[in-house]
Design a protein around this motif. Structure first.
Motif, PDB file in Angstrom:
ATOM      1  N   LEU A 112      55.984  14.087  27.201  1.00  0.00           N
ATOM      2  CA  LEU A 112      57.180  14.779  26.724  1.00  0.00           C
ATOM      3  C   LEU A 112      58.481  14.034  27.017  1.00  0.00           C
ATOM      4  CD1 LEU A 112      56.390  18.543  27.398  1.00  0.00           C
ATOM      5  CD2 LEU A 112      56.135  17.217  25.294  1.00  0.00           C
ATOM      6  N   PRO A 113      58.635  13.384  28.187  1.00  0.00           N
ATOM      7  CA  PRO A 113      59.890  12.645  28.407  1.00  0.00           C
ATOM      8  C   PRO A 113      60.143  11.577  27.344  1.00  0.00           C
ATOM      9  CG  PRO A 113      58.744  12.957  30.483  1.00  0.00           C
ATOM     10  CD  PRO A 113      57.800  13.408  29.408  1.00  0.00           C
ATOM     11  N   ALA A 114      59.094  10.865  26.945  1.00  0.00           N
ATOM     12  CA  ALA A 114      59.263   9.835  25.916  1.00  0.00           C
ATOM     13  C   ALA A 114      59.633  10.469  24.578  1.00  0.00           C
ATOM     14  CB  ALA A 114      57.981   9.014  25.782  1.00  0.00           C
ATOM     15  N   PHE A 115      59.032  11.626  24.274  1.00  0.00           N
ATOM     16  CA  PHE A 115      59.363  12.321  23.028  1.00  0.00           C
ATOM     17  C   PHE A 115      60.822  12.775  23.037  1.00  0.00           C
ATOM     18  CE2 PHE A 115      59.900  16.180  20.537  1.00  0.00           C
ATOM     19  CZ  PHE A 115      59.340  15.823  19.313  1.00  0.00           C
ATOM     20  N   ALA A 116      61.263  13.335  24.166  1.00  0.00           N
ATOM     21  CA  ALA A 116      62.643  13.814  24.261  1.00  0.00           C
ATOM     22  C   ALA A 116      63.638  12.665  24.126  1.00  0.00           C
ATOM     23  CB  ALA A 116      62.848  14.541  25.588  1.00  0.00           C
ATOM     24  N   ALA A 117      63.301  11.506  24.698  1.00  0.00           N
ATOM     25  CA  ALA A 117      64.194  10.352  24.600  1.00  0.00           C
ATOM     26  C   ALA A 117      64.267   9.830  23.167  1.00  0.00           C
ATOM     27  CB  ALA A 117      63.717   9.248  25.540  1.00  0.00           C
ATOM     28  N   ALA A 118      63.141   9.891  22.457  1.00  0.00           N
ATOM     29  CA  ALA A 118      63.105   9.386  21.085  1.00  0.00           C
ATOM     30  C   ALA A 118      63.708  10.369  20.085  1.00  0.00           C
ATOM     31  CB  ALA A 118      61.664   9.063  20.687  1.00  0.00           C
ATOM     32  N   HIS A 119      63.710  11.672  20.433  1.00  0.00           N
ATOM     33  CA  HIS A 119      64.210  12.700  19.508  1.00  0.00           C
ATOM     34  C   HIS A 119      65.162  13.643  20.250  1.00  0.00           C
ATOM     35  CE1 HIS A 119      61.101  11.399  16.656  1.00  0.00           C
ATOM     36  NE2 HIS A 119      60.270  11.397  17.683  1.00  0.00           N
ATOM     37  N   PRO A 120      66.336  13.181  20.618  1.00  0.00           N
ATOM     38  CA  PRO A 120      67.259  14.009  21.414  1.00  0.00           C
ATOM     39  C   PRO A 120      67.764  15.243  20.679  1.00  0.00           C
ATOM     40  CG  PRO A 120      68.349  12.010  20.647  1.00  0.00           C
ATOM     41  CD  PRO A 120      66.896  11.845  20.328  1.00  0.00           C
ATOM     42  N   GLY A 121      67.681  15.264  19.359  1.00  0.00           N
ATOM     43  CA  GLY A 121      68.177  16.410  18.599  1.00  0.00           C
ATOM     44  C   GLY A 121      67.172  17.532  18.443  1.00  0.00           C
ATOM     45  N   ILE A 122      65.979  17.371  19.012  1.00  0.00           N
ATOM     46  CA  ILE A 122      64.936  18.388  18.868  1.00  0.00           C
ATOM     47  C   ILE A 122      64.742  19.118  20.191  1.00  0.00           C
ATOM     48  CG2 ILE A 122      62.487  18.803  18.422  1.00  0.00           C
ATOM     49  CD1 ILE A 122      62.495  16.482  16.514  1.00  0.00           C
ATOM     50  N   GLU A 123      64.821  20.434  20.136  1.00  0.00           N
ATOM     51  CA  GLU A 123      64.525  21.261  21.302  1.00  0.00           C
ATOM     52  C   GLU A 123      63.062  21.669  21.225  1.00  0.00           C
ATOM     53  OE1 GLU A 123      65.435  25.699  23.144  1.00  0.00           O
ATOM     54  OE2 GLU A 123      66.721  24.877  21.559  1.00  0.00           O
ATOM     55  N   LEU A 124      62.272  21.224  22.181  1.00  0.00           N
ATOM     56  CA  LEU A 124      60.840  21.507  22.183  1.00  0.00           C
ATOM     57  C   LEU A 124      60.539  22.659  23.128  1.00  0.00           C
ATOM     58  CD1 LEU A 124      57.951  20.740  21.310  1.00  0.00           C
ATOM     59  CD2 LEU A 124      57.876  19.200  23.283  1.00  0.00           C
ATOM     60  N   ARG A 125      59.853  23.658  22.610  1.00  0.00           N
ATOM     61  CA  ARG A 125      59.390  24.774  23.424  1.00  0.00           C
ATOM     62  C   ARG A 125      57.867  24.745  23.436  1.00  0.00           C
ATOM     63  NH1 ARG A 125      63.298  29.711  21.236  1.00  0.00           N
ATOM     64  NH2 ARG A 125      65.297  28.704  21.737  1.00  0.00           N
ATOM     65  N   LEU A 126      57.306  24.589  24.614  1.00  0.00           N
ATOM     66  CA  LEU A 126      55.858  24.450  24.757  1.00  0.00           C
ATOM     67  C   LEU A 126      55.265  25.732  25.316  1.00  0.00           C
ATOM     68  CD1 LEU A 126      53.234  22.800  24.774  1.00  0.00           C
ATOM     69  CD2 LEU A 126      53.905  21.932  27.038  1.00  0.00           C
ATOM     70  N   ALA A 127      54.271  26.259  24.625  1.00  0.00           N
ATOM     71  CA  ALA A 127      53.524  27.425  25.102  1.00  0.00           C
ATOM     72  C   ALA A 127      52.096  26.986  25.383  1.00  0.00           C
ATOM     73  CB  ALA A 127      53.548  28.545  24.066  1.00  0.00           C
ATOM     74  N   SER A 128      51.691  27.079  26.635  1.00  0.00           N
ATOM     75  CA  SER A 128      50.336  26.715  27.032  1.00  0.00           C
ATOM     76  C   SER A 128      49.510  27.988  27.136  1.00  0.00           C
ATOM     77  CB  SER A 128      50.371  25.983  28.381  1.00  0.00           C
ATOM     78  OG  SER A 128      49.066  25.731  28.852  1.00  0.00           O
ATOM     79  N   THR A 129      48.496  28.126  26.288  1.00  0.00           N
ATOM     80  CA  THR A 129      47.732  29.367  26.248  1.00  0.00           C
ATOM     81  C   THR A 129      46.277  29.107  25.896  1.00  0.00           C
ATOM     82  OG1 THR A 129      47.440  31.465  25.066  1.00  0.00           O
ATOM     83  CG2 THR A 129      48.518  29.697  23.868  1.00  0.00           C
ATOM     84  N   ALA A 130      45.386  29.891  26.507  1.00  0.00           N
ATOM     85  CA  ALA A 130      43.966  29.803  26.181  1.00  0.00           C
ATOM     86  C   ALA A 130      43.691  30.297  24.770  1.00  0.00           C
ATOM     87  CB  ALA A 130      43.147  30.611  27.189  1.00  0.00           C
TER      88      ALA A 130
END
Length: 214
Positions: free
Chosen positions: A112-130
């Motif tokens: 995720l850090p690499a993704f955030a650095a490459a796409h600073p204009g995108i807010e990523l919300r991650l839901a971890s669920t079974a």
């Protein structure tokens, strides 16, 4: 103005359960267990002093109080969502991603850090669920995406399953490898394990809850 209100989490759980008329589907949406949904509904009913559902053997039915409460509550959530959107930066992108817990922890989160650095204009919300693991008799997490009118337009899910989801675009990204494992004592026992054919002499343990690719 001061408002006397129950927990927002309880109200959100009720709205999901009332919309689906199912504690199981509501649980998949809010990422808790069906038992937790039932407890939260009980807590809200205790706070209000009225029942919100008739609990039948195989289905839920809203009481008169529940039916009266649902549309106003949904309107309230829509107003909250609209207020949040007004506070967001113009042009900011929202990407909501759902993934199985183990995949999210061991593969996705470290990247995720690499993704955030490459796409600073995108807010990523991650839901971890079974709920992102397809199991026999369980509700697929995509069912909640399709039925929730408040879901963000940019919604993605990484799912362990067959990939056949009408109304969604599915692309296979990984193929799992399966390996037999056993104790050293079993490997060198009366029927040593040297070739795949030797497995015929052993009792194999299968996980029947997961989707079967075979």
């Amino acid at each position: 103005m001061s408002y006397r209100l129950p927990s927002l989490a309880l109200l959100r759980t009720f709205e999901a359960a009332a919309r689906h008329l199912s504690f199981k589907r509501a649980a998949a949406e809010v990422c808790v267990t069906p038992a937790a949904v039932s407890q939260q509904i009980r807590a809200l009913e205790d706070w209000l002093g009225v029942p919100l559902f008739h609990r039948m053997t195989r289905r839920l039915v809203l009481t008169a109080q529940g039916e009266a409460m649902l549309p106003k509550l949904r309107e309230g959530f829509e107003c909250i969502a609209a207020a949040i959107e007004l506070s967001r930066q113009p042009g900011a992108g929202l990407l909501q991603l759902t993934a199985p817990p183990s995949f999210a922890s061991y593969w996705l989160v470290p990247r995720l850090p690499a993704f955030a650095a490459a796409h600073p204009g995108i807010e990523l919300r991650l839901a971890s669920t079974a709920g992102a693991i397809e199991r026999r008799g369980a509700v697929a997490v995509l069912d909640t995406f399709a039925e929730d009118p408040r879901a963000p337009a940019s919604e993605l899910a990484i799912i362990y399953g067959h990939g056949d989801h009408p109304g969604f675009v599915a692309e296979r990204i990984l193929v799992p490898d399966y390996l037999p494992v056993c104790t050293p004592a079993l490997a060198g026992g009366a029927h040593p394990l040297r070739t795949p054919a030797d497995l015929a002499h052993q009792v194999l343990i299968h996980d029947e809850t997961l989707y079967d690719e075979g």
